[in-house]
Design a protein around this motif. Sequence first.
Motif, mmCIF file in Angstrom:
data_model
loop_
_atom_site.group_PDB
_atom_site.id
_atom_site.type_symbol
_atom_site.label_atom_id
_atom_site.label_comp_id
_atom_site.label_asym_id
_atom_site.label_seq_id
_atom_site.Cartn_x
_atom_site.Cartn_y
_atom_site.Cartn_z
ATOM 1 N N VAL A 502 4.609 5.144 -1.920
ATOM 2 C CA VAL A 502 3.543 5.777 -2.712
ATOM 3 C C VAL A 502 4.155 6.603 -3.835
ATOM 4 C CG1 VAL A 502 1.718 7.516 -2.654
ATOM 5 C CG2 VAL A 502 1.849 5.786 -0.861
ATOM 6 N N ASP A 503 5.226 7.325 -3.519
ATOM 7 C CA ASP A 503 5.883 8.151 -4.538
ATOM 8 C C ASP A 503 6.430 7.287 -5.668
ATOM 9 O OD1 ASP A 503 6.914 10.880 -5.263
ATOM 10 O OD2 ASP A 503 8.813 9.801 -5.170
ATOM 11 N N LEU A 506 3.480 6.286 -7.804
ATOM 12 C CA LEU A 506 3.046 7.425 -8.624
ATOM 13 C C LEU A 506 3.996 7.638 -9.796
ATOM 14 C CD1 LEU A 506 2.000 9.943 -5.822
ATOM 15 C CD2 LEU A 506 0.487 8.927 -7.546
ATOM 16 N N SER A 507 5.299 7.470 -9.539
ATOM 17 C CA SER A 507 6.282 7.595 -10.613
ATOM 18 C C SER A 507 6.070 6.518 -11.672
ATOM 19 C CB SER A 507 7.695 7.496 -10.029
ATOM 20 O OG SER A 507 8.668 7.524 -11.050
ATOM 21 N N LEU A 508 5.771 5.290 -11.215
ATOM 22 C CA LEU A 508 5.482 4.204 -12.165
ATOM 23 C C LEU A 508 4.232 4.520 -12.979
ATOM 24 C CD1 LEU A 508 5.953 1.338 -13.265
ATOM 25 C CD2 LEU A 508 4.634 0.470 -11.312
ATOM 26 N N ALA A 509 3.204 5.095 -12.314
ATOM 27 C CA ALA A 509 1.974 5.436 -13.031
ATOM 28 C C ALA A 509 2.235 6.501 -14.104
ATOM 29 C CB ALA A 509 0.921 5.929 -12.037
ATOM 30 N N ARG A 510 3.067 7.494 -13.786
ATOM 31 C CA ARG A 510 3.391 8.541 -14.766
ATOM 32 C C ARG A 510 4.190 7.965 -15.932
ATOM 33 N NH1 ARG A 510 4.094 11.593 -9.912
ATOM 34 N NH2 ARG A 510 6.313 11.058 -9.884
ATOM 35 N N ALA A 511 5.128 7.057 -15.616
ATOM 36 C CA ALA A 511 5.920 6.436 -16.682
ATOM 37 C C ALA A 511 5.035 5.606 -17.600
ATOM 38 C CB ALA A 511 7.014 5.568 -16.068
ATOM 39 N N CYS A 512 4.090 4.876 -17.025
ATOM 40 C CA CYS A 512 3.169 4.066 -17.840
ATOM 41 C C CYS A 512 2.301 4.959 -18.728
ATOM 42 C CB CYS A 512 2.291 3.215 -16.924
ATOM 43 S SG CYS A 512 3.167 1.834 -16.142
ATOM 44 N N GLN A 527 -4.056 -0.197 5.798
ATOM 45 C CA GLN A 527 -3.174 0.968 5.726
ATOM 46 C C GLN A 527 -2.729 1.288 4.303
ATOM 47 O OE1 GLN A 527 0.282 1.099 5.006
ATOM 48 N NE2 GLN A 527 0.639 3.256 5.576
ATOM 49 N N PRO A 528 -2.330 0.303 3.473
ATOM 50 C CA PRO A 528 -1.964 0.628 2.090
ATOM 51 C C PRO A 528 -3.087 1.306 1.315
ATOM 52 C CG PRO A 528 -1.125 -1.533 2.668
ATOM 53 C CD PRO A 528 -2.010 -1.109 3.787
ATOM 54 N N LEU A 529 -4.336 0.852 1.509
ATOM 55 C CA LEU A 529 -5.461 1.473 0.821
ATOM 56 C C LEU A 529 -5.684 2.893 1.318
ATOM 57 C CD1 LEU A 529 -7.915 1.401 -1.059
ATOM 58 C CD2 LEU A 529 -9.221 0.337 0.807
ATOM 59 N N ASP A 530 -5.558 3.080 2.628
ATOM 60 C CA ASP A 530 -5.782 4.408 3.211
ATOM 61 C C ASP A 530 -4.774 5.419 2.674
ATOM 62 O OD1 ASP A 530 -6.929 6.271 5.279
ATOM 63 O OD2 ASP A 530 -4.873 6.124 6.037
ATOM 64 N N ILE A 531 -3.487 5.068 2.660
ATOM 65 C CA ILE A 531 -2.474 6.018 2.192
ATOM 66 C C ILE A 531 -2.566 6.215 0.682
ATOM 67 C CG2 ILE A 531 -0.601 4.342 1.833
ATOM 68 C CD1 ILE A 531 1.310 6.462 2.995
ATOM 69 N N ALA A 532 -3.005 5.190 -0.048
ATOM 70 C CA ALA A 532 -3.182 5.336 -1.504
ATOM 71 C C ALA A 532 -4.299 6.331 -1.809
ATOM 72 C CB ALA A 532 -3.490 3.979 -2.129
ATOM 73 N N GLY A 536 -3.668 10.359 -3.345
ATOM 74 C CA GLY A 536 -4.125 10.563 -4.710
ATOM 75 C C GLY A 536 -3.673 9.492 -5.676
ATOM 76 N N LEU A 537 -3.104 8.396 -5.159
ATOM 77 C CA LEU A 537 -2.629 7.325 -6.030
ATOM 78 C C LEU A 537 -3.785 6.700 -6.801
ATOM 79 C CD1 LEU A 537 -0.361 5.448 -7.009
ATOM 80 C CD2 LEU A 537 -0.774 4.026 -4.982
ATOM 81 N N LEU A 538 -4.974 6.677 -6.227
ATOM 82 C CA LEU A 538 -6.141 6.099 -6.891
ATOM 83 C C LEU A 538 -7.033 7.168 -7.515
ATOM 84 C CD1 LEU A 538 -7.126 3.332 -4.301
ATOM 85 C CD2 LEU A 538 -5.658 3.159 -6.312
ATOM 86 N N GLY A 539 -6.540 8.400 -7.545
ATOM 87 C CA GLY A 539 -7.336 9.472 -8.125
ATOM 88 C C GLY A 539 -7.220 9.534 -9.638
#
Length: 565
Positions: A502-503, A506-512, A527-532, A536-539
């Motif tokens: 997830v981290d 998130l780093s890829l999202a910040r770089a983009c 599980q991937p959707l739950d942890i995302a 806050g990955l989908l926030g």
Amino acid sequence: MNLASLSFFRPRLLDALQGYNRARLVQDVGAGITVGVVALPLAMAFAIASGLKPEAGLFTAIIAGFLISALGGSRVQIGGPAGAFIVIVYGILERYGLANLMIATVMSGMMLFAMGLMRLGSLIRFIPVAVVIGFTNGIAVLIMVSQVKDFLGLSVKTMPADFFGILHTLASHLDTLNLQALLLACACLGLLVSWQFVLPKLSQQHAHAKKISVVPGSVLVLVLASLASQALNLNVETIASRFGSIPSTLPAFEWPTFSWETAKFLLIPATTLALLGSIESLLCARIADQMMADGPYGDRHDANQELMAQGIANMVTPFFGGMPATGTIARTVTNVKNGGNSPIAGMVHALTLLMVMLVAAPLAGHVPLAALSAILMFVAWNMGEWRQFVHLRQYRMPYRATLLAVFLLTVVVDLTVAVEVGLIAACLTFIYRISNLTRAEPVSAQDQPALAGRGDAVQAHRFYGALFFGAVKLVEAIEENLPTQAVVLDLKNLIYIDSSGVDALLSLARACHKKQRRLVLCGLAHQPLDIAQRSGLLGEASHAEWAPDLAQGIAQALAQPSART
């Protein structure tokens, strides 16, 4: 852990007694008596090899054997002293003394009970086979080496606990070899080998041989060796000459000297006893399940209940002169083969040993130690899985390295170190393999026509496997080579994402976001959707967009306005 957890305490004896009848009782009594006879020499031999008096093994087989059967989670498992404990108990005894061995055993019992209470029984199954085989074979070698002294009849007052120390002591005392003890031990070992390998073949052809084969080989060896020693007036050491007479009553309750300073030093030895006891007992219970699978009482054991019973037995037995106890494979197999079908058989086995001790304790003093050493040599040989060394070339290098490392460390260094190194090696191997199975594949224009003619403007990738700390390099590679417009990640085939994964996203999202690229995540589920969602990955603050599938994700990435869905 709370009081509600105690509702899980349900011995298998309660279930086994439902529909219990006279025919099953007869089977259990017959099996229990047979196992008790088999356990008699083994209990004394294990205690002597551990540096204790022979009665310590008998007390353990009686008290712990009864408690494990009455309170355990298996119908047919037999508890008592085990060969696997010999090396550990001897080392604790030499380093810390008898009182501290009692404390360490009680501490291990507390750990075992806590493991069962917290429902950790199933975790034992995650210990790799290579680790189990490695330390089992290592213990078998140490047992055989430790018995060379009595097998040869050497005059040695005290034996060290470490492998090289044992070898040095044996080599320096070879001039004290007792030829009579050696010949007696060889004769006993030869009889045991014949009883196991030759007699079964003769039993198929001769009825008399089949009748004789019901007598346990170890019991026959004890009787014949004792008679031969007395009749021929052999100059060999016996139980009585070394330890004195065996008491014909159970000992009184004894409270050891205890201090918290001592407990801190005993934490590692106690943990080793608990770990080994749990592995040994649950492996034994699984073997019993397989043997009982085709019968009318083939229900599986309750691992957590078994651990709690083992814990109680190890918390009680030391106060009555006993040693560490666990499930024993040889006696359990004997129980099943002789018709044992409920915990009653194990309880009868303990009562049989009690009756034998009360009636025939003085006779046990005539047993030659050379005969017991031959029995232990034979037990150790059967305990090891030596064919695994022959078949090692069939396995991959990580398996071979783990097994051999655990084996060598068990023999040369210490069992605790061996298990720790084995588990670490197995974990690293597992991480490496899973990281190799996790992959990210670029999506081509042939698969998704919407990407045709887009060049390096939009990139799409499909992820497979588990995105965990050992596989985040796949995300980092995408971050290092961002396209000019958007990145689309299809995560539908991911079965697991950990916090490191997830981290990395998130780093890829910040770089983009920093480079004004769009990031669209597709197909998250379970599980991937739950942890995302929880991370806050989908926030709103993550700068990542969401699409239900790859096709819509690509369409969303190609759209001019940046809209979240």
